[in-house]
Design an enzyme around this catalytic site. Sequence first.
Site: not given
Lengths: 269, 107
Positions: A85, A88, A185, A189, A230
Site C-alpha cells: 500500500c 503508492c 430499520c 432507529h 439487526c
Amino acid sequence: MGAKRFGGLAATILAMTLAVPAFASDAKDDPLAAYRSGEMYSGYVTGDPSSREIQDDDMMNPSFLWVDKAAELWTTADGTAGKSCADCHGDVESLKGAATKYPTTDAATGKFMNVELKINDCRERQMGAAPFKFESDELLGMTTLVKLQSRGMPMNIDITGPNEKWFKKGEEFYFTSRGQLDLACADCHITNEGMYMRAEKLSQGQPNGFPTYRMKWQKLGSLHRRMRGCNDNIRAEKLKGLGEDYLAVETYISWRASGLPVETPSVRK
Amino acid sequence: MSAKPRVRVPSTAKKGEVFEIKTVISHSMESGQRKAADGSPIPRKIIDKFVCTYNGKEVMTSQWYGAVSANPYLEFFCTATESGTLEFTWHDEGGETYTATADIKVT
C-alpha cells in the site's frame, strides 16, 4: 367522578410534558456536543460511560491490536505486482479525510464502493493480490486503519450524480418492513430512537464509528456484520456482507450521519 | 488473530516515582463453553498467568481464571528504582507464552 379522575390524569400528563424542556441541555454545557450534529447523534451518546472510557483511551481500546497489525500490512508487499500500500500511498496519513466521502463511485472503475471494497479493489487492480475476505482480521484492520486517519472529521458523502441511485435504493430498504417481526430499520432507529427496547436503549443506528469493537462480539466488527445482526434480530433474512443491499443502506445512513465525526474505532457494548 | 501485545510504559521517570503501566494482548480467551460448527466442544484455552519483571526481578504477577474477556487489558503501577527493562509475559493454558518488553530511563 370518572371524568374528574381523567381530568386529574390529564393535568399530570400536562405537567410532565411541560417539565421536559428543563432537562434539555444547553449545547455549550453538553460534554457530548462533539458527538451531535443537529438532530443526529452518535451511538457514543447512548453508550454507557464504561464503554466510552475504553473508546477514549487508545491503549484500552483493543481495536488498536488490529490497527497495529494493519500498519504492518500497509508496508508489506503482496501480490503479483510486488507492491505494498505504501508504495503508492506513502504514509497512511496521506489518506486523511478520504474515508469521510465513502461510500462513493470510484473515479477509475465507475464502480460504487465503500472503504472495504475500495481496499479490495486496490489489492486486485494495483497489487495483483487476492482480495481480503469479508470480516477477516486483515480487512477489518485495514479498514480501521484507513478510517482512523479521518477520526474527528465530519462525515460528508455525496449523494448526487451516480451515487443518487444507491442512496435511493438504501432509503427504500431503510423504510421497508421485513422479517417475521415486520420491522423496518426506521421503526427502531428513527421512530423509536432513544426509547428502550427491553433493557437496551435504541440508538439512531449511526455508522460513523465502524468498524467497532463490540463487547458482545469480543472483537472488532464491520457495519455490515452489525446489519446482519439487526436483520437476524427482526427474524429477517441475513443478507450478504459487502453485497449491494447493505452497501445501499450504508449510503443512506452515511448521508444521515452527515456532520457527525468519524469515530473509528469506536467501542460499544 | 495474532497481533503483538501492546504495552505502554513512560520512557522516563524520576527515582521513587510511581508510574502507570498499561497492557493489552490479543487472545481469544476461549471459554470452553462454545461449540464448533459440528457440535464438538471447543476446549478451553485462556491466559492463566501474567508476570512482569523489572530488570529480571518479578514485580507483579497475576493469576487469571474464567470469565476474563477476550483481548484482556491490564493496568497497574510500579515504583521507579533504576533504569532498565520491563518484561511482560502472558502464559496460556496451551503452554504458549507471549512476551513484550519496554525500556525506562530513571533519572
